[in-house]
Structures are given as structure tokens and as C-alpha cells.
Design a protein around this motif. Sequence first.
Motif, PDB file in Angstrom:
ATOM      1  N   VAL A 128     -19.919  30.891  96.988  1.00  0.00           N
ATOM      2  CA  VAL A 128     -20.232  29.739  96.129  1.00  0.00           C
ATOM      3  C   VAL A 128     -20.968  30.212  94.879  1.00  0.00           C
ATOM      4  O   VAL A 128     -20.672  29.774  93.754  1.00  0.00           O
ATOM      5  N   ASP A 129     -21.880  31.150  95.048  1.00  0.00           N
ATOM      6  CA  ASP A 129     -22.630  31.641  93.887  1.00  0.00           C
ATOM      7  C   ASP A 129     -21.702  32.350  92.897  1.00  0.00           C
ATOM      8  O   ASP A 129     -21.813  32.157  91.677  1.00  0.00           O
ATOM      9  N   GLU A 130     -20.782  33.167  93.398  1.00  0.00           N
ATOM     10  CA  GLU A 130     -19.833  33.842  92.491  1.00  0.00           C
ATOM     11  C   GLU A 130     -18.977  32.810  91.757  1.00  0.00           C
ATOM     12  O   GLU A 130     -18.715  32.953  90.550  1.00  0.00           O
ATOM     13  N   ARG A 131     -18.551  31.794  92.452  1.00  0.00           N
ATOM     14  CA  ARG A 131     -17.715  30.775  91.818  1.00  0.00           C
ATOM     15  C   ARG A 131     -18.486  30.052  90.716  1.00  0.00           C
ATOM     16  O   ARG A 131     -17.923  29.733  89.663  1.00  0.00           O
ATOM     17  N   LYS A 132     -19.772  29.841  90.952  1.00  0.00           N
ATOM     18  CA  LYS A 132     -20.581  29.198  89.910  1.00  0.00           C
ATOM     19  C   LYS A 132     -20.703  30.105  88.683  1.00  0.00           C
ATOM     20  O   LYS A 132     -20.576  29.651  87.545  1.00  0.00           O
ATOM     21  N   GLN A 133     -20.958  31.385  88.935  1.00  0.00           N
ATOM     22  CA  GLN A 133     -21.103  32.312  87.799  1.00  0.00           C
ATOM     23  C   GLN A 133     -19.810  32.391  86.987  1.00  0.00           C
ATOM     24  O   GLN A 133     -19.833  32.426  85.756  1.00  0.00           O
ATOM     25  N   LEU A 134     -18.684  32.409  87.689  1.00  0.00           N
ATOM     26  CA  LEU A 134     -17.395  32.471  86.994  1.00  0.00           C
ATOM     27  C   LEU A 134     -17.161  31.187  86.189  1.00  0.00           C
ATOM     28  O   LEU A 134     -16.734  31.239  85.027  1.00  0.00           O
ATOM     29  N   ALA A 135     -17.458  30.053  86.794  1.00  0.00           N
ATOM     30  CA  ALA A 135     -17.248  28.772  86.095  1.00  0.00           C
ATOM     31  C   ALA A 135     -18.111  28.732  84.831  1.00  0.00           C
ATOM     32  O   ALA A 135     -17.654  28.306  83.760  1.00  0.00           O
ATOM     33  N   GLU A 136     -19.338  29.205  84.954  1.00  0.00           N
ATOM     34  CA  GLU A 136     -20.220  29.222  83.770  1.00  0.00           C
ATOM     35  C   GLU A 136     -19.641  30.110  82.683  1.00  0.00           C
ATOM     36  O   GLU A 136     -19.639  29.750  81.498  1.00  0.00           O
ATOM     37  N   ALA A 137     -19.164  31.289  83.083  1.00  0.00           N
ATOM     38  CA  ALA A 137     -18.630  32.228  82.083  1.00  0.00           C
ATOM     39  C   ALA A 137     -17.394  31.650  81.397  1.00  0.00           C
ATOM     40  O   ALA A 137     -17.249  31.741  80.170  1.00  0.00           O
ATOM     41  N   TRP A 138     -16.501  31.047  82.177  1.00  0.00           N
ATOM     42  CA  TRP A 138     -15.296  30.468  81.561  1.00  0.00           C
ATOM     43  C   TRP A 138     -15.659  29.327  80.608  1.00  0.00           C
ATOM     44  O   TRP A 138     -15.082  29.207  79.521  1.00  0.00           O
ATOM     45  N   CYS A 139     -16.597  28.478  81.023  1.00  0.00           N
ATOM     46  CA  CYS A 139     -16.966  27.344  80.154  1.00  0.00           C
ATOM     47  C   CYS A 139     -17.677  27.840  78.894  1.00  0.00           C
ATOM     48  O   CYS A 139     -17.393  27.373  77.786  1.00  0.00           O
ATOM     49  N   GLN A 140     -18.555  28.813  79.086  1.00  0.00           N
ATOM     50  CA  GLN A 140     -19.339  29.314  77.950  1.00  0.00           C
ATOM     51  C   GLN A 140     -18.435  30.034  76.938  1.00  0.00           C
ATOM     52  O   GLN A 140     -18.434  29.717  75.749  1.00  0.00           O
ATOM     53  N   HIS A 141     -17.631  30.983  77.412  1.00  0.00           N
ATOM     54  CA  HIS A 141     -16.774  31.735  76.483  1.00  0.00           C
ATOM     55  C   HIS A 141     -15.612  30.887  75.972  1.00  0.00           C
ATOM     56  O   HIS A 141     -15.058  31.164  74.905  1.00  0.00           O
ATOM     57  N   GLY A 142     -15.246  29.879  76.749  1.00  0.00           N
ATOM     58  CA  GLY A 142     -14.101  29.053  76.351  1.00  0.00           C
ATOM     59  C   GLY A 142     -14.454  27.962  75.358  1.00  0.00           C
ATOM     60  O   GLY A 142     -13.573  27.352  74.752  1.00  0.00           O
ATOM     61  N   LYS A 143     -15.748  27.738  75.178  1.00  0.00           N
ATOM     62  CA  LYS A 143     -16.196  26.680  74.253  1.00  0.00           C
ATOM     63  C   LYS A 143     -15.615  26.958  72.864  1.00  0.00           C
ATOM     64  O   LYS A 143     -15.691  28.079  72.368  1.00  0.00           O
ATOM     65  N   ASP A 144     -15.019  25.959  72.254  1.00  0.00           N
ATOM     66  CA  ASP A 144     -14.399  26.070  70.920  1.00  0.00           C
ATOM     67  C   ASP A 144     -13.117  26.923  70.906  1.00  0.00           C
ATOM     68  O   ASP A 144     -12.532  27.114  69.842  1.00  0.00           O
ATOM     69  N   LYS A 145     -12.729  27.483  72.051  1.00  0.00           N
ATOM     70  CA  LYS A 145     -11.475  28.259  72.067  1.00  0.00           C
ATOM     71  C   LYS A 145     -10.449  27.614  72.996  1.00  0.00           C
ATOM     72  O   LYS A 145      -9.273  27.540  72.682  1.00  0.00           O
ATOM     73  N   LEU A 146     -10.926  27.177  74.158  1.00  0.00           N
ATOM     74  CA  LEU A 146     -10.025  26.573  75.143  1.00  0.00           C
ATOM     75  C   LEU A 146     -10.048  25.051  75.009  1.00  0.00           C
ATOM     76  O   LEU A 146     -11.078  24.470  74.645  1.00  0.00           O
ATOM     77  N   GLU A 147      -8.933  24.436  75.354  1.00  0.00           N
ATOM     78  CA  GLU A 147      -8.910  22.963  75.334  1.00  0.00           C
ATOM     79  C   GLU A 147      -9.535  22.402  76.599  1.00  0.00           C
ATOM     80  O   GLU A 147     -10.354  21.490  76.556  1.00  0.00           O
TER      81      GLU A 147
END
Length: 309
Positions: free
Chosen positions: A60-79
Motif C-alpha cells: 500500500v505504501d509503494e502504491r501511494k508513493q507511485l500515485a504521488e509521483a505520477w500526479c506530481q510529474h503529470g501535473k500540466d502534462k497529463l490529462e
Amino acid sequence: MSRSIRKLTGLVAATFTPLTAEGEINLSVIGPYIDYLVENQNVKSVFINGTTGEGCSLTVDERKQLAEAWCQHGKDKLEQVIVHVGCMSIKDSQELARHAASIGADGIAVISPSFFKPVNADALRLFIKEVSTFAPDLPMYYYHIPSMTGVAFDAADVLNGIEQLVPSFQGVKYSGTDLRDLGQCVRYSQSHNWSVLFGVDEQLLGALVLGVHGAVGSTYNYLGCIVNKMLAAFDNGNHVQTRALQFGFMEVITFAKNLGFDVSVNKQVMSEVSGLALGPPRLPLLPCPVSKAQVIAQKIKDFSQGNLI
Ligand SMILES: CC(=O)N[C@@H]([C@@H](O)[C@H](O)[C@H](O)CO)[C@@H](O)CC(=O)C(=O)O
């Protein structure tokens, strides 16, 4: 649900989870991964921690870290960043749903638990409801993948009446091959403006004809550009080109399947095609020999350059 909904459409990459050689999650790859998807494949939405992302093999902790990274790096790039939160324990799914809402994800999805399985669609609807209440403002998608979960009752039965239990419900990611059931899902979704996303990449054309709104899949990581062309040809009514592209795509997947094509092979293929260091899969999946992945990657490159059409 209070906030306005952006309908999920088009191609969505079911992303791989980068691991180090030692088997730890490798967040440093997420930024370059997003750039690759957007710039090289014209794919602007992602579905993370799903089957391709080995979500059920992560903590669960790894999944949270991954979700944070995708949302953070995806901001303004991903829809859209859709976070898969399905787990064997409803408590874990609820915690992941709550977390996804707190980090600004665009939606969440759940597969059915598959050790203790729901006995019927009613039980699964209740499960989805109890997860959704931890992220009531986030669009919720049911992720139907009977080949993995063994939960094979119709997705259309799960959808039937779910709007009364789950106000945030927004659609289904359909990774099954039953076109009758898929058609029923599309039909039911029309009156709710939900999205039906198809997840058997090599059969996409059949699903498009039935009216799906988009597709979520592993191969859009490296063949997104070509499948986007297929979607455009379909929208323009160019059946000859649409079929030629789907046939070429089928030839690539058949070639890969004949060599043994699972998430492990697929992940190594993505590393070969993209140049991203995605690392090995996590046990019980075994690493794929590089030579095997290179042969498949070459086939993909030939297809991308128009050589199989
Ligand atoms: C069983 C499986 O892994 N199916 C894939 C497909 O994209 C699949 O890799 C593709 O159709 C090739 O067979 C997706 O449906 C999975 C997916 O969307 C996910 O990773 O969540």
C-alpha cells in the motif's frame, strides 16, 4: 459528487511500474516516462498500479508513493491520472482511495477482490460503494478483468443500478472479450454519460464499433501513436485503413504471444522500445530474457514504421 466531471476518452496507457535492479520502486523514471508517453506516443492519460503496473504485487505504501509521483510529474502534462486502488482487503482499497483523493488524482478504479470473491453483482456493487465513500468526489470506474480475477459475472450486471449506490460512478474499464456484455455496458452507460474503456488492445476495433469511448491498455505505452492513427481513421469512416492498422496490430500481438507474452515480457519490451529503465518485474513474475524482448521490440518498430500494413 460536487466537482465537474471530465469524461475519460481516447487512449489511456496502463503503465508499468519502474523497479530498480534490487526490486525497489524507482520513482526517478516516472518523469521521463511521462515525457515519453506525451511526446513520443501522444498518449496523455494513464492508468497506474493496475495489472500492467503489478499493483497487486505492491505494498500500500509503494502504491501511494507511485500515485504521488505520477500526479506530481503529470501535473500540466497529463490529462488524467487514474489510480487503480483494488486490493484483497477493502480497508486497503479504502485507504488508497482516500489517498488518491488527497493528492489530486483524476479518478480511481477497482477490480473485484479475487481470493474471497463476491458471490454476485450485488456483493461487488456493495464493495465498490464502500470504497467510493472514501473518495466521494473522485470519479469511480469498475475494472472488469475476469481473466485475472476469476470474477466472471457480467459487468453489465454490476453497472445496473450502481448510480443509486455510488453517485461518483463514471464507467467501466472492460478488459474482457464478451462483446455481448460489453455492448450492454455501452448501452447502459449512454443514459448516464459514463465512459466505457476497452482493455483488450488487439480487439479494439470490435469494441469501437460497439461505441466504446476509449481504451486502456499496456501496448499504448509503445504503440499509442499507431493506435491514435487507427482511432482517427475510424472517426473519419475510413474502414479500409482502420482494418489495416488493426490487422497489423494483431500480427504484432500474435507474434509476441507465440513467444510467450505476459506482463514480464511486456515490461522488458517497453524498456527496449522506449529506452526507459523499467527494471525487472516483481516475483512471482520472472524476468524476461533481453534477447526475447528485443525480437518483439523489432517487430513493433517495423509496425510503427509502416512495414506490416
Ligand atoms: C491481461 C492484460 O494484461 N491486459 C492488458 C492488455 O493491455 C493486454 O496487455 C493487451 O491487450 C495485450 O494482450 C490490459 O487490459 C491491462 C490493463 O489495462 C492494466 O494494466 O490495468
